[in-house]
Design a protein around this motif. Structure first.
Motif, PDB file in Angstrom:
ATOM      1  N   SER A  97       7.034  -5.394   2.937  1.00 20.07           N
ATOM      2  CA  SER A  97       7.856  -5.488   1.722  1.00 20.07           C
ATOM      3  C   SER A  97       8.159  -4.116   1.117  1.00 20.07           C
ATOM      4  CB  SER A  97       7.157  -6.373   0.691  1.00 20.07           C
ATOM      5  OG  SER A  97       7.864  -6.371  -0.536  1.00 20.07           O
ATOM      6  N   ARG A  98       7.126  -3.319   0.883  1.00 20.20           N
ATOM      7  CA  ARG A  98       7.340  -2.020   0.251  1.00 20.20           C
ATOM      8  C   ARG A  98       7.993  -1.030   1.210  1.00 20.20           C
ATOM      9  NH1 ARG A  98       4.470  -1.723  -4.562  1.00 20.20           N
ATOM     10  NH2 ARG A  98       4.647  -3.802  -5.480  1.00 20.20           N
ATOM     11  N   ALA A  99       7.733  -1.173   2.492  1.00 20.31           N
ATOM     12  CA  ALA A  99       8.397  -0.311   3.475  1.00 20.31           C
ATOM     13  C   ALA A  99       9.905  -0.537   3.425  1.00 20.31           C
ATOM     14  CB  ALA A  99       7.862  -0.608   4.872  1.00 20.31           C
ATOM     15  N   LYS A 100      10.294  -1.786   3.283  1.00 21.23           N
ATOM     16  CA  LYS A 100      11.722  -2.118   3.188  1.00 21.23           C
ATOM     17  C   LYS A 100      12.328  -1.514   1.929  1.00 21.23           C
ATOM     18  CE  LYS A 100      14.846  -6.101   3.395  1.00 21.23           C
ATOM     19  NZ  LYS A 100      14.899  -7.596   3.472  1.00 21.23           N
ATOM     20  N   GLU A 101      11.603  -1.597   0.814  1.00 23.26           N
ATOM     21  CA  GLU A 101      12.086  -1.025  -0.441  1.00 23.26           C
ATOM     22  C   GLU A 101      12.253   0.484  -0.336  1.00 23.26           C
ATOM     23  OE1 GLU A 101       9.382  -2.158  -3.494  1.00 23.26           O
ATOM     24  OE2 GLU A 101       9.778  -4.322  -3.282  1.00 23.26           O
ATOM     25  N   ASN A 102      11.428   1.115   0.508  1.00 24.37           N
ATOM     26  CA  ASN A 102      11.492   2.566   0.691  1.00 24.37           C
ATOM     27  C   ASN A 102      12.487   2.992   1.756  1.00 24.37           C
ATOM     28  OD1 ASN A 102       9.580   2.992  -1.289  1.00 24.37           O
ATOM     29  ND2 ASN A 102       7.860   3.050   0.153  1.00 24.37           N
ATOM     30  N   GLY A 103      13.255   2.036   2.268  1.00 30.29           N
ATOM     31  CA  GLY A 103      14.325   2.360   3.197  1.00 30.29           C
ATOM     32  C   GLY A 103      13.915   2.546   4.638  1.00 30.29           C
ATOM     33  N   LEU A 104      12.701   2.142   5.011  1.00 28.08           N
ATOM     34  CA  LEU A 104      12.272   2.256   6.405  1.00 28.08           C
ATOM     35  C   LEU A 104      12.923   1.174   7.257  1.00 28.08           C
ATOM     36  CD1 LEU A 104       8.483   3.093   6.008  1.00 28.08           C
ATOM     37  CD2 LEU A 104      10.374   4.655   6.416  1.00 28.08           C
ATOM     38  N   ASP A 105      13.015   1.441   8.546  1.00 31.58           N
ATOM     39  CA  ASP A 105      13.622   0.494   9.484  1.00 31.58           C
ATOM     40  C   ASP A 105      12.590  -0.577   9.845  1.00 31.58           C
ATOM     41  OD1 ASP A 105      14.902  -0.892  11.466  1.00 31.58           O
ATOM     42  OD2 ASP A 105      15.458   0.867  12.659  1.00 31.58           O
ATOM     43  N   CYS A 106      12.545  -1.637   9.052  1.00 33.48           N
ATOM     44  CA  CYS A 106      11.530  -2.676   9.257  1.00 33.48           C
ATOM     45  C   CYS A 106      11.790  -3.488  10.514  1.00 33.48           C
ATOM     46  CB  CYS A 106      11.467  -3.590   8.031  1.00 33.48           C
ATOM     47  SG  CYS A 106      10.786  -2.746   6.581  1.00 33.48           S
ATOM     48  N   ALA A 107      13.053  -3.633  10.878  1.00 29.61           N
ATOM     49  CA  ALA A 107      13.359  -4.363  12.110  1.00 29.61           C
ATOM     50  C   ALA A 107      12.734  -3.662  13.307  1.00 29.61           C
ATOM     51  CB  ALA A 107      14.873  -4.481  12.296  1.00 29.61           C
ATOM     52  N   ALA A 108      12.781  -2.330  13.304  1.00 35.23           N
ATOM     53  CA  ALA A 108      12.177  -1.571  14.407  1.00 35.23           C
ATOM     54  C   ALA A 108      10.663  -1.733  14.406  1.00 35.23           C
ATOM     55  CB  ALA A 108      12.559  -0.100  14.297  1.00 35.23           C
ATOM     56  N   LEU A 109      10.039  -1.732  13.210  1.00 29.93           N
ATOM     57  CA  LEU A 109       8.592  -1.922  13.125  1.00 29.93           C
ATOM     58  C   LEU A 109       8.202  -3.299  13.662  1.00 29.93           C
ATOM     59  CD1 LEU A 109       7.879  -0.456   9.558  1.00 29.93           C
ATOM     60  CD2 LEU A 109       7.296   0.577  11.758  1.00 29.93           C
ATOM     61  N   LEU A 110       8.970  -4.309  13.295  1.00 30.54           N
ATOM     62  CA  LEU A 110       8.692  -5.666  13.767  1.00 30.54           C
ATOM     63  C   LEU A 110       8.836  -5.749  15.278  1.00 30.54           C
ATOM     64  CD1 LEU A 110      10.584  -7.557  10.944  1.00 30.54           C
ATOM     65  CD2 LEU A 110       8.134  -7.736  11.370  1.00 30.54           C
ATOM     66  N   GLU A 111       9.912  -5.190  15.802  1.00 26.87           N
ATOM     67  CA  GLU A 111      10.152  -5.274  17.239  1.00 26.87           C
ATOM     68  C   GLU A 111       9.076  -4.529  18.026  1.00 26.87           C
ATOM     69  OE1 GLU A 111      14.120  -3.875  17.719  1.00 26.87           O
ATOM     70  OE2 GLU A 111      15.026  -5.804  17.174  1.00 26.87           O
ATOM     71  N   LEU A 132       1.384   0.133  12.437  1.00 28.71           N
ATOM     72  CA  LEU A 132       2.672   0.829  12.555  1.00 28.71           C
ATOM     73  C   LEU A 132       3.290   1.073  11.184  1.00 28.71           C
ATOM     74  CD1 LEU A 132       4.145  -1.064  15.637  1.00 28.71           C
ATOM     75  CD2 LEU A 132       3.492   1.349  15.558  1.00 28.71           C
ATOM     76  N   THR A 133       3.145   0.106  10.280  1.00 29.11           N
ATOM     77  CA  THR A 133       3.690   0.265   8.929  1.00 29.11           C
ATOM     78  C   THR A 133       2.929   1.337   8.159  1.00 29.11           C
ATOM     79  OG1 THR A 133       4.306  -2.090   8.937  1.00 29.11           O
ATOM     80  CG2 THR A 133       4.334  -0.957   6.813  1.00 29.11           C
ATOM     81  N   ILE A 134       1.603   1.349   8.295  1.00 25.00           N
ATOM     82  CA  ILE A 134       0.793   2.392   7.659  1.00 25.00           C
ATOM     83  C   ILE A 134       1.215   3.774   8.160  1.00 25.00           C
ATOM     84  CG2 ILE A 134      -1.531   3.410   7.669  1.00 25.00           C
ATOM     85  CD1 ILE A 134      -2.610   0.497   7.467  1.00 25.00           C
ATOM     86  N   GLN A 135       1.413   3.900   9.471  1.00 31.22           N
ATOM     87  CA  GLN A 135       1.821   5.188  10.040  1.00 31.22           C
ATOM     88  C   GLN A 135       3.203   5.592   9.547  1.00 31.22           C
ATOM     89  OE1 GLN A 135       1.484   4.465  14.243  1.00 31.22           O
ATOM     90  NE2 GLN A 135      -0.734   4.184  14.144  1.00 31.22           N
ATOM     91  N   ALA A 136       4.125   4.639   9.480  1.00 36.58           N
ATOM     92  CA  ALA A 136       5.493   4.950   9.053  1.00 36.58           C
ATOM     93  C   ALA A 136       5.547   5.336   7.577  1.00 36.58           C
ATOM     94  CB  ALA A 136       6.408   3.754   9.322  1.00 36.58           C
ATOM     95  N   MET A 137       4.727   4.672   6.748  1.00 33.21           N
ATOM     96  CA  MET A 137       4.727   4.933   5.310  1.00 33.21           C
ATOM     97  C   MET A 137       3.792   6.074   4.920  1.00 33.21           C
ATOM     98  SD  MET A 137       4.772   1.111   3.641  1.00 33.21           S
ATOM     99  CE  MET A 137       5.241   1.741   2.007  1.00 33.21           C
TER     100      MET A 137
END
Length: 351
Positions: A12-26, A53-58
């Motif tokens: 949720s917060r990754a999406k709010e911060n503009g990260l590519d969540c679709a890529a994280l999910l895939e 992966l989300t922790i690393q991206a954020m």
């Protein structure tokens, strides 16, 4: 299996911060389209991979839910500060002290109330109330870490939340291992027998490094090593891959009448079909990454007699074909076979 609402909370917060969540999910092996269905579930391994992966991206172990980012490595440092010889209560004290020194995440502390030990959770002074997911994430992780410390499940007398009952409240049966749950409570936290605080820590530097290497997988998967009937059947089923025995044969091996075993599984909220699907699914996901095998060989090792049946089942589980899954997902969080299982060679039955 993890309900999709927890997946949504993780990103949720990754999406709010503009990260590519679709890529994280895939990369985690999760089809982004599955998030549009409230009843969708993902595997524990997929969920653990997504969290890491989300922790690393954020660059934030709180996943964006704390007042300021919690840099990766804080959890590992806190664990290393707590895992030393001595009683479990001392280990928890060191864990909470570490986080309090840096005002990281929810404020958690241990209090004694009569015969009970209570771990309370809440915002730091001056902070706004945290969202429900922050409590779910932090409290369940600390409870599972507490159980890991003494190498046995810590039974909870109660789990309380300040928040109102959510739509997914039934999932807390898994999240907090079938403990009594109460909402709209003045204090968030969980309660257990204080005598457990005196139990000696069973872990050491080596086992801690194994835990940290797995990301959050070993904590999320803690029940696999428990004494629940579902866990016992999972171990038996994985041991017998690729030929998972019929339910009646498993009941006989456990020395129990099939109807009695069915009732006990029902009390744990699971069926034997669910267990077989979990075993097959996780074996398939493992071999798609770990071995240069054909689809036919992976299908066999995962308990399917035909590749076509395997492909249909895999697409039902993950929303994509096995080939697409292997092409776009990251390597597994843990490189061990599911539940420590290593199968016989293709063409032979498991031992």
């Amino acid at each position: 299996m993890i309900l999709v609402c927890f997946v949504q909370g993780t990103i949720s917060r990754a999406k709010e911060n503009g990260l590519d969540c679709a890529a994280l999910l895939e990369r985690s092996g999760i089809d982004p389209e599955l998030l549009n269905r409230d009843d969708t579930r993902v595997s524990v391994r997929q969920y653990a991979a997504l969290q890491m992966l989300t922790i690393q991206a954020m660059r934030d172990e709180s996943l964006g839910y704390a007042s300021r980012p919690q840099k990766p490595g804080a959890w590992a440092a806190a664990c290393r500060s707590s895992v030393h010889p001595g009683p479990m209560g001392h280990a928890l004290g060191r864990l909470f002290k570490f986080y309090s020194l840096f005002d990281l995440g929810l404020r958690m502390h241990l209090v004694i109330e009569g015969e009970d030990a209570v771990i309370e959770a809440g915002p730091h002074t001056g902070e706004c109330e945290h969202e429900l997911f922050s409590y779910e994430y932090s409290m369940s992780t600390v409870h599972r870490f507490t159980s890991w410390l003494i190498n046995e499940t810590v039974p909870l007398k109660s789990v309380t939340f300040r928040h109102s009952r959510p739509k997914h409240a039934a999932e807390y049966r898994w999240l907090f291992q079938r403990s009594p749950i109460f909402f709209d409570h003045p204090c968030a936290g969980f309660r257990f027998d204080r005598r457990l605080l005196d139990k000696p820590v069973q872990q050491n530097e080596r086992t801690l490094e194994n835990l940290l290497h797995s990301g959050l997988l070993d904590l999320l998967d803690l029940e696999r090593n428990s004494a629940s009937w579902a866990a016992r059947l999972r171990r038996l089923a994985s041991h017998h891959l690729p030929e998972i025995p019929e339910f009646e044969m498993q009941a006989k091996q456990l020395g129990m009448h099939p109807q009695t075993l069915r009732r006990r599984l029902a009390a744990e909220g699971i069926t034997y079909k669910d267990i077989k699907d979990e075993v097959k699914r996780e074996a398939a996901e493992y071999y798609l990454h770990e071995r240069a095998l054909s689809i036919e060989e992976i299908a066999f090792r995962s308990g399917f007699s035909e590749a076509s049946a395997f492909i249909r089942a895999f697409k039902r589980w993950n929303g994509v074909t096995p080939h697409a899954y292997a092409e776009r997902t990251a390597a597994p969080v843990s490189r061990r076979p599911p539940w420590g299982y290593e199968p016989a060679e293709a063409g032979t039955a498991g031992v």
